[in-house]
Design a protein around this motif. Sequence first.
Motif, PDB file in Angstrom:
ATOM      1  N   HIS A   1       0.855  -1.189   0.000  1.00 12.48           N
ATOM      2  CA  HIS A   1       0.000   0.000   0.000  1.00 12.48           C
ATOM      3  C   HIS A   1       0.887   1.233   0.000  1.00 12.48           C
ATOM      4  CE1 HIS A   1      -2.786   3.116   1.314  1.00 12.48           C
ATOM      5  NE2 HIS A   1      -1.969   3.362   2.313  1.00 12.48           N
ATOM      6  N   GLY A   2       0.559   2.201  -0.841  1.00 11.69           N
ATOM      7  CA  GLY A   2       1.308   3.441  -0.883  1.00 11.69           C
ATOM      8  C   GLY A   2       2.429   3.425  -1.898  1.00 11.69           C
TER       9      GLY A   2
ATOM     10  N   ASN B   1       5.158  10.333  -0.024  1.00 10.03           N
ATOM     11  CA  ASN B   1       4.796  11.293   1.015  1.00 10.03           C
ATOM     12  C   ASN B   1       5.486  10.943   2.324  1.00 10.03           C
ATOM     13  OD1 ASN B   1       3.038  12.560  -0.836  1.00 10.03           O
ATOM     14  ND2 ASN B   1       1.445  11.047  -0.370  1.00 10.03           N
TER      15      ASN B   1
ATOM     16  N   PHE C   1       4.106  10.604   5.392  1.00  5.10           N
ATOM     17  CA  PHE C   1       3.386   9.796   6.374  1.00  5.10           C
ATOM     18  C   PHE C   1       2.343   8.916   5.672  1.00  5.10           C
ATOM     19  CE2 PHE C   1       4.754  13.604   8.677  1.00  5.10           C
ATOM     20  CZ  PHE C   1       5.412  13.031   9.764  1.00  5.10           C
ATOM     21  N   ASN C   2       2.182   7.718   6.223  1.00  5.41           N
ATOM     22  CA  ASN C   2       1.124   6.800   5.806  1.00  5.41           C
ATOM     23  C   ASN C   2       1.128   6.565   4.295  1.00  5.41           C
ATOM     24  OD1 ASN C   2      -1.039   5.062   6.369  1.00  5.41           O
ATOM     25  ND2 ASN C   2      -2.556   6.649   5.916  1.00  5.41           N
ATOM     26  N   ASP C   3       2.310   6.382   3.732  1.00  3.90           N
ATOM     27  CA  ASP C   3       2.383   6.166   2.286  1.00  3.90           C
ATOM     28  C   ASP C   3       3.207   4.932   1.934  1.00  3.90           C
ATOM     29  OD1 ASP C   3       1.734   6.864  -0.344  1.00  3.90           O
ATOM     30  OD2 ASP C   3       3.634   7.928  -0.628  1.00  3.90           O
TER      31      ASP C   3
ATOM     32  N   THR D   1       3.236   0.705   3.260  1.00  6.78           N
ATOM     33  CA  THR D   1       3.070  -0.486   4.095  1.00  6.78           C
ATOM     34  C   THR D   1       3.187  -1.685   3.174  1.00  6.78           C
ATOM     35  OG1 THR D   1       1.563   0.640   5.618  1.00  6.78           O
ATOM     36  CG2 THR D   1       1.578  -1.764   5.654  1.00  6.78           C
TER      37      THR D   1
ATOM     38  N   GLN E   1       6.890  -0.997   7.453  1.00 11.15           N
ATOM     39  CA  GLN E   1       5.966   0.114   7.730  1.00 11.15           C
ATOM     40  C   GLN E   1       6.731   1.429   7.782  1.00 11.15           C
ATOM     41  OE1 GLN E   1       2.483   0.395   8.114  1.00 11.15           O
ATOM     42  NE2 GLN E   1       3.120   2.535   8.032  1.00 11.15           N
ATOM     43  N   GLN E   2       6.257   2.407   7.010  1.00 10.26           N
ATOM     44  CA  GLN E   2       6.854   3.725   7.041  1.00 10.26           C
ATOM     45  C   GLN E   2       6.603   4.379   8.393  1.00 10.26           C
ATOM     46  OE1 GLN E   2       4.985   6.638   4.495  1.00 10.26           O
ATOM     47  NE2 GLN E   2       6.876   7.801   4.233  1.00 10.26           N
TER      48      GLN E   2
ATOM     49  N   ALA F   1       8.234   7.705   9.242  1.00  8.67           N
ATOM     50  CA  ALA F   1       8.126   9.107   8.846  1.00  8.67           C
ATOM     51  C   ALA F   1       9.110   9.355   7.720  1.00  8.67           C
ATOM     52  CB  ALA F   1       8.404  10.040  10.017  1.00  8.67           C
TER      53      ALA F   1
END
Length: 482
Positions: free
Chosen positions: A357-358, A362, A364-366, A368, A416-417, A419
């Motif tokens: 995902h992502g 970016n 954050f949250n971009d 996984t 997992q990202q 930051a």
Amino acid sequence: MANLRIAMDKAFWDLEISSPQNLDGTALSVPGEPAPVALARASRTVRPQQLSFLANAFPLGLIPSFAPALQQKELGSFSIQSFLVGPATSNWWTGVIGQFRPRKLISSIKKEVTIGDELEMPAFREIAKHFLDKSLYALGLFSQVSLTPDTSLLFNVERHGEKKGQRSKALLVHKLPDHDVTLQAAWPELFMDSKGTYWEVPASFSLDIASLVSDSGLRYRFGLHKNSGQPGALNSSSAEVPLALLPGICAKAAFSMEKSRDIWREKENKSHKVRGLQKEPASMPSYDVRFKEPHATISGIIGGTFAAWFGGDVKSDATLQAQSGHDEAGGSVSISMKKRYPISADLFGSLCYTLQHGKFKNDFNDFTRVDARLDISSASAFLKGASYLLSDIVKGRVEREVNPLAAPRLNVILQQQVAGPIVFRVDSRVSLSSPSGKHVPHIEDVMYGLSYSFRMLQSGKILAWFSPKRKEAMVELRLFEF
């Protein structure tokens, strides 16, 4: 595709594992054993070049690592390394890696300072003699020369103050249009088995020819390997010598076929929309070009190996323990009574599912990503284990010798990202059977990693990993690697 090719590579003697025990940062995986977790695979960038880059990110160019001393426990685990560049030309370079373990020095000075109930300052001479303790230091000389545009030779010699003798290693790599030819020699060579035990083989020589992956997914390898001298365990009081490390010459061939299919994939849009006379500004590139497209993919590999042994110990000898006494770690070394067959053949296979995902653009949250790979290391051992399982269900459980290759293994990688370019990673290997033979899944190995990716390198990152099983930690540079 998450390291599917390790299914075939693990059958040979040149699969490198990251290890701070050597100054070159690697040890070799024992062939024929379960594949190491993906995070354990060594960087393809040689250690001197890694340290040269990492020196810009650490104060005073000192790079830390953690590795329990294999012989003198008072040396501790913490060490610092530094790299000094030597003479170099356009096709040749040299350099020196130095290592220092401060724990024993600090402990010795504390003893000098504190005497009885009074605090006294020791004489300068007494302190100086502790700095001259050679067991605190290790030194390695590295050199690489490009013989031709397609041929390079890497040679290194390293000496650890707490060990007797030195370690020498030479690696010759020649690239052909469709094959890679590798000639490697080390005396002694350091191996690590799937249980985390280090083995030292007095001399190891390998010749390997590997094809590049074709469009059809076919890949093959041929190898010739020789072990000389009896292997010794370095960090185990009682260990069973792997048959693949006993003296002898082995000729091995392997082939594999790999396929991959996307369930879905969001392709990167390289075109820029035009509004009026102005283009829309281009978005920032991904921190890692390999992770720029969200997708779900299923992939698999299947192949076979053939091996022939010549000379050496075709069957382990129980009298070796009495002849050799104790290994360097001070414990006895037991030899398995298993027979090493002169000729053997087997099949292997892996099935992998990847979900990302992502786009890792970016902050954050971009990003996984989850990779799950099921390995069957030995088809013959797996079928025999399945028949035993069926017999246990029908007739009741019977005590028998457990083949570690009989149980399928599930390798799971979670990324997992945190930051921006910082990613946290966990790699785990789960066996679907316990070492005692009970059909209960258990975790064999776990490693943790924290990486910082650089956009300017397209696919380059500084990776710090920690292995609770080995109690080791290390910082590496990885370029275009998973």
